[in-house]
Design an enzyme around this catalytic site. Structure first.
Site, PDB file in Angstrom:
ATOM      1  N   LYS A  37       0.840  -1.199   0.000  1.00  0.00           N
ATOM      2  CA  LYS A  37       0.000   0.000   0.000  1.00  0.00           C
ATOM      3  C   LYS A  37       0.878   1.253   0.000  1.00  0.00           C
ATOM      4  O   LYS A  37       2.098   1.184   0.090  1.00  0.00           O
ATOM      5  CB  LYS A  37      -0.916  -0.009   1.228  1.00  0.00           C
ATOM      6  CG  LYS A  37      -0.157   0.011   2.548  1.00  0.00           C
ATOM      7  CD  LYS A  37      -1.089  -0.045   3.725  1.00  0.00           C
ATOM      8  CE  LYS A  37      -0.294  -0.045   5.045  1.00  0.00           C
ATOM      9  NZ  LYS A  37      -1.172  -0.028   6.216  1.00  0.00           N
ATOM     10  N   ARG A 132      -8.137   0.037  17.134  1.00  0.00           N
ATOM     11  CA  ARG A 132      -8.229   0.876  15.939  1.00  0.00           C
ATOM     12  C   ARG A 132      -9.352   0.318  15.080  1.00  0.00           C
ATOM     13  O   ARG A 132     -10.456   0.843  15.089  1.00  0.00           O
ATOM     14  CB  ARG A 132      -6.875   0.885  15.210  1.00  0.00           C
ATOM     15  CG  ARG A 132      -6.756   1.930  14.124  1.00  0.00           C
ATOM     16  CD  ARG A 132      -5.357   1.977  13.517  1.00  0.00           C
ATOM     17  NE  ARG A 132      -4.980   0.711  12.882  1.00  0.00           N
ATOM     18  CZ  ARG A 132      -3.837   0.534  12.226  1.00  0.00           C
ATOM     19  NH1 ARG A 132      -2.963   1.527  12.152  1.00  0.00           N
ATOM     20  NH2 ARG A 132      -3.561  -0.632  11.651  1.00  0.00           N
ATOM     21  N   TYR A 254      18.867  28.737   8.917  1.00  0.00           N
ATOM     22  CA  TYR A 254      17.774  29.514   9.501  1.00  0.00           C
ATOM     23  C   TYR A 254      17.779  29.410  11.028  1.00  0.00           C
ATOM     24  O   TYR A 254      18.014  28.333  11.594  1.00  0.00           O
ATOM     25  CB  TYR A 254      16.423  29.001   8.984  1.00  0.00           C
ATOM     26  CG  TYR A 254      16.133  29.348   7.544  1.00  0.00           C
ATOM     27  CD1 TYR A 254      16.035  30.670   7.129  1.00  0.00           C
ATOM     28  CD2 TYR A 254      15.932  28.344   6.600  1.00  0.00           C
ATOM     29  CE1 TYR A 254      15.748  30.992   5.806  1.00  0.00           C
ATOM     30  CE2 TYR A 254      15.640  28.644   5.282  1.00  0.00           C
ATOM     31  CZ  TYR A 254      15.554  29.976   4.886  1.00  0.00           C
ATOM     32  OH  TYR A 254      15.277  30.279   3.578  1.00  0.00           O
ATOM     33  N   MET A 302      14.108  23.861   2.530  1.00  0.00           N
ATOM     34  CA  MET A 302      13.266  23.203   1.528  1.00  0.00           C
ATOM     35  C   MET A 302      14.095  22.444   0.493  1.00  0.00           C
ATOM     36  O   MET A 302      13.716  21.335   0.076  1.00  0.00           O
ATOM     37  CB  MET A 302      12.379  24.221   0.820  1.00  0.00           C
ATOM     38  CG  MET A 302      11.419  23.600  -0.193  1.00  0.00           C
ATOM     39  SD  MET A 302      10.384  24.815  -1.036  1.00  0.00           S
ATOM     40  CE  MET A 302       9.314  25.352   0.299  1.00  0.00           C
TER      41      MET A 302
END
Length: 361
Positions: A37, A132, A254, A302
């Protein structure tokens, strides 16, 4: 000629086949339902299915994944692991000869209303403690009795799912005991073992095992066990694109989250969270540059990350290969530094990263 950014994901076909063989070695008496999957855990669903064609069945999350496999010509049994999401999907289940899970009363009601003339493969899921999906243990006997009233008797496979087979032995054994007590004396096949249980709990193998992450050469490091027989299927690579010296006390990236404690040689690698490298990977996360381990420094951007190459200053060059995870650097280890799991990293490689298929020479 078009030039791509250096970051690429290499998919090793022989590693996939080897890992499937390891599953058979762990559970030689069980059939194998290979879980493919989520686009084959990020490796490409049809590509993975082709290499795992010796598996007895495939497990997918939804009917669109199953139909895609059928359209590609796969004749294997295909199981819808979450069952049907709406009653109208039964027409497609029958048309494409799919196995399906039922885990709740509304799915059972849909099946009871179905007018069909052929036996169906129905996997009945018991909630043995994960809470679940699945019928509660006290409801399970009534579910079986109800299914037995169908005009066309289904082929029933009973299943459950471990919550922490790679972490909590005590709770895993509680789930196994619950499953055994509920299914004792029942006819039909049983399925319980996921990747961790395939390797660590032979008593849970039963008729079908359901390997997922181990097929892709990864596992949960929280157990402290290295999965040495398994081979990483995906190796995420890039290159060094910039080099510079910075002085002690200067920062990188950053937010100025990393500062040099001495004069340091900083390398920039062309990969970032836009490619699927985890943004939350912390300084110190290992990266292989020219075959040597070096630490990530500063925040992940990024499109770029920075690494400390001071120890390689005399040899490293622009264009040197960098491995983010895969051969020589387990994806589980990188995931741990990013406070996540290998599943998320493998599934999270983005569409802009080219896939390179590696075949035996």
């Amino acid at each position: 000629m078009m030039n791509y950014r250096p970051v690429k994901a290499f998919i090793n076909f022989e590693a996939l086949k080897s890992n499937l063989k390891q599953v058979r070695a762990f559970a030689p008496k069980s059939k194998i339902l290979a879980v493919i999957k989520a686009n084959g855990y990020g490796h490409g669903m049809t590509r993975v299915a082709e290499q795992l064609s010796m598996a007895d069945a495939f497990g997918v999350a939804s009917i669109d994944e199953a139909i895609k496999l059928r359209h590609k010509g796969f004749l294997h049994r295909i199981l819808l692991l979450e069952g049907l999401f709406c009653e109208s999907e039964f027409a497609l289940v029958i048309q494409h000869r799919l196995d399906f899970v039922i885990h709740s009363e509304h799915q059972l009601d849909w099946l009871m209303r179905l007018n069909h003339s052929q036996p169906l493969n129905v996997w009945v899921k018991i909630d043995t403690g994960m809470h679940r999906l699945g019928f509660l243990p006290e409801h399970f006997p009534k579910v079986i009795k109800k299914l037995q009233t169908l005009k066309v008797q289904p082929n029933i496979i009973t299943m459950s799912h471990f919550a922490s087979a790679g972490e909590s032995t005590a709770f895993t054994l509680e789930q196994l005991d619950c499953f055994n007590s509920l299914t004792q004396g029942m006819n039909g096949a049983k399925s319980l073992a996921n990747s961790a249980a395939i390797q660590n709990l032979p008593a849970a193998h039963f008729d079908w095992v359901r390997p997922g992450i181990m097929l892709y050469g990864a596992g949960d490091l929280s157990t402290g066990q290295q999965l040495s027989p398994l081979k990483p299927v995906m190796t995420l690579k890039t290159e060094v694109t910039s080099l510079k010296w910075i002085e002690a006390g200067e920062s990188v990236g950053y937010g100025q989250t990393w500062k040099a404690t001495k004069k340091s040689f900083v390398g920039v690698l062309a990969v970032g969270y836009g490619d699927g490298y985890p943004r939350h990977a912390v300084s110190g996360t290992p990266v292989l540059v020219a075959g040597k381990r070096v630490p990530l420094i500063g925040r992940v951007s990024m499109d770029m990350i920075t690494v400390d190459l001071t120890d390689l200053a005399d040899s490293v060059q622009i264009g040197d290969e960098a491995i983010l995870w895969g051969e020589g650097l387990p994806v589980d280890e990188v995931a741990k530094h990013a406070s996540t799991i290998a599943y998320e990293l493998l599934c999270g490689v983005t569409a802009r990263v080219p896939i390179i298929e590696v075949r035996a020479s």
